[in-house]
Scaffold this active site. Structure first.
Site: not given
Ligand code: AMP
Length: 402
Positions: A348, A181, A371, A44
Site C-alpha cells: 500500500g 484507521k 490488507g 504487481r
Molecule cells: P490506511 O489506508 O489506513 O493505511 O491509511 C492511509 C491514509 O492515512 C493515507 O491516505 C494518509 O493520508 C492517511 N493519514 C495518515 N496520517 C493521517 C493523519 N494524521 N490524519 C488523517 N489522515 C492520515
C-alpha cells in the site's frame, strides 16, 4: 515452506496442459494527455513473472485472471483490463488474460456457478494473487475444489517471509504501524504487540491512543468507537511507542487533497493571520489537526529502527499525499533503508512512499499486499491458503509436499 500448501512442483507434468492462474494485477491506471488508459506502476505485473515464466517453461498454456478496481459486478469500460493486458504482453508473450473478474457479480459473491465457469476447460489452477488471498472470492477459493492446485512463486514467497517474521524474528523485532484507521489495524496491533519488542504507532491512528491517555488532540482524526480497545492495548504488556510531537494544520485550513477535491473552496477560512502549520508536543490546541509526526518523534522512531534486528512497516506516518506532511513518512522510509537488520514493508501507501524515494532496493522485502499482509500477520492464515490446502493434490495429512 508453507505448511500443507502445494507448490508449483506438485502440479505434475504440465506439458500442453491448460493452467488457470489467479494474479493480483490490480495496478494503478492513468490517462495519457491523448486520453489513453495506461498502467502507471507495473510492480504487481512484474511480480507475477516468475510464476508465468516457470509455467511457460513447463509447456503449459496459461490463462491469467485478475480483478481491477471495484466495478461492482457490472461491465464498466473504466475498469477494462486492456492497459494491463498490453503491459503484460510486453513483458511475456502468449499469456491470455481474462476480462476483469469483478465484471461478474459471481466473483465477490463466491457464486458456485461462476467458479464452474472459471475452471471450465482448465487442467490445473495456480494462485499467485497474494494481495487478494484474504478474500473468499470465487477465483481465490473456488478452483481448488475442482482442480489440482498450487501456490505460485509470489504467493509462496510472501507467505514465507511474513510467517518467518511471526515465528522467528531476529530481535529486537520492531513494528511500525501508521495510516488513518485504528479500526483496520487494532487486530493486527494486538497480535503484533504480543510478538514484537517495540511497536511504533504513527499516522492518524495514533490520535485515538493519545486521546485514550488523556491528551488533547484538537481536531485530529479519532475513532471514539475504538477508544476502549486502545486503552486496553495501552494497558497490556508489550512496548507501544506513541508520537511525542505532532505537526498540525491550523483551524480552517485545508489539506492539499481536500483542496483538489473541491478546487473552488478557499484554501483558508480563518482570518488569514498566523501560521498554517505548527508543531506541538503532546497537547494539540482546539481546532488544529495533527497531520504528521513531529521531528522529535522522527528522531525517537529512527533510533529504535536503527538498532532493530527485524523491522516491519505498514502505513504512512502522516497525510503524505500533501507534501507539507510527508516528512515523517519519508524519514521512516529512510531509517528503514539504513537499517542493517531485516526489513519488510507491507504494501500500500508505505510501498508507494518508498517508490517515490527510490528506496525499494534498500528493503529486503516489499510486499504486494496491504490488507492480505495485515490479515496474515493477525491470523497466521488466509482463505486463499486454506483453499489450496484442501485441493485434490494436497496431502491429506496437511504436511508439506516432499
Ligand atoms: P490506511 O489506508 O489506513 O493505511 O491509511 C492511509 C491514509 O492515512 C493515507 O491516505 C494518509 O493520508 C492517511 N493519514 C495518515 N496520517 C493521517 C493523519 N494524521 N490524519 C488523517 N489522515 C492520515
Amino acid at each position: 515452506m508453507i505448511r500443507g500448501v502445494p507448490l508449483l512442483e506438485d502440479l505434475g507434468n504440465l506439458e500442453a496442459k491448460s493452467v488457470l492462474v489467479r494474479l493480483d494485477l490490480n495496478v494503478p491506471i492513468t490517462e495519457t494527455p491523448g486520453g489513453d488508459r495506461v498502467v502507471a506502476d507495473d510492480f504487481r505485473i512484474r511480480a507475477a513473472l516468475p510464476t508465468l515464466l516457470w509455467l511457460r517453461d513447463q509447456g503449459a498454456r496459461i490463462t491469467a485472471c485478475s480483478h481491477l478496481g471495484r466495478p461492482k459486478g457490472k461491465r464498466d469500460p473504466a475498469f477494462d483490463m486492456g492497459p494491463v493486458r498490453s503491459r503484460l504482453n510486453e513483458l511475456i508473450e502468449g499469456v491470455e488474460l481474462l476480462d476483469n473478474l469483478r465484471f461478474s457479480p459471481g466473483e465477490e459473491a463466491n457464486d458456485p456457478a461462476f467458479v464452474l465457469e472459471l475452471v471450465e476447460g482448465h487442467d490445473a489452477y495456480v494462485n499467485d494473487a497474494f494481495g487478494s488471498s484474504h478474500r473468499a472470492h470465487a477465483s481465490i477459493v473456488g478452483p481448488p475444489q475442482y482442480l489440482p492446485s498450487a501456490a505460485g512463486r509470489l504467493l509462496a514467497r510472501e507467505v514465507e517471509v511474513l510467517t518467518d517474521l511471526l515465528d522467528a524474528p531476529v530481535r529486537p523485532f520492531v513494528v511500525i504501524l501508521g495510516g488513518a484507521k485504528v479500526k483496520d489495524k487494532i487486530g493486527v496491533l494486538r497480535s503484533l504487540t504480543a510478538r514484537a519488542d517495540t511497536v511504533l504507532v504513527g499516522g492518524g491512528m495514533a490520535f485515538t491512543f493519545l486521546q485514550a491517555l488523556g491528551h488533547s488532540v484538537g481536531a485530529s482524526l479519532t475513532d471514539p468507537t475504538h477508544l476502549e480497545a486502545c486503552k486496553e492495548l495501552l494497558g497490556s504488556p508489550g512496548h507501544l511507542m506513541l508520537p511525542v510531537d505532532t505537526k498540525a494544520l491550523a483551524p480552517g485550513r485545508k489539506l492539499s487533497i481536500e483542496h483538489q477535491a473541491d478546487p473552488q473552496a478557499p484554501t483558508e477560512t480563518g482570518d488569514g493571520t498566523g501560521p498554517d502549520i505548527e508543531t506541538f508536543g503532546l497537547e494539540i490546541p482546539d481546532g488544529w489537526r495533527g497531520a504528521d509526526i513531529g521531528p522529535r518523534t522522527v528522531e525517537a522512531f529512527a533510533e529504535v529502527i536503527g538498532s532493530a534486528g527485524t523491522v516491519l512497516w505498514n502505513g504512512p506516518m502522516g497525510v503524505f499525499e500533501d507534501d507539507r506532511f510527508a516528512e515523517g513518512t519519508r524519514a521512516i522510509a529512510q531509517a528503514m533503508a539504513h537499517c542493517s537488520g531485516r526489513t519488510v514493508v507491507g504494501g500500500g501507501d508505505s510501498a508507494s512512499a518508498l517508490a517515490q524515494l527510490g528506496l525499494e532496493d534498500k528493503i529486503d522485502h516489499v510486499s504486494t499486499g496491504g490488507g492480505a499482509t495485515l490479515e496474515l500477520l493477525e491470523f497466521g492464515d488466509l482463505p486463499g491458503l486454506a483453499a489450496l490446502r484442501s485441493a485434490p493434490n494436497a496431502r491429506a495429512d496437511g504436511s508439506d509436499a516432499p
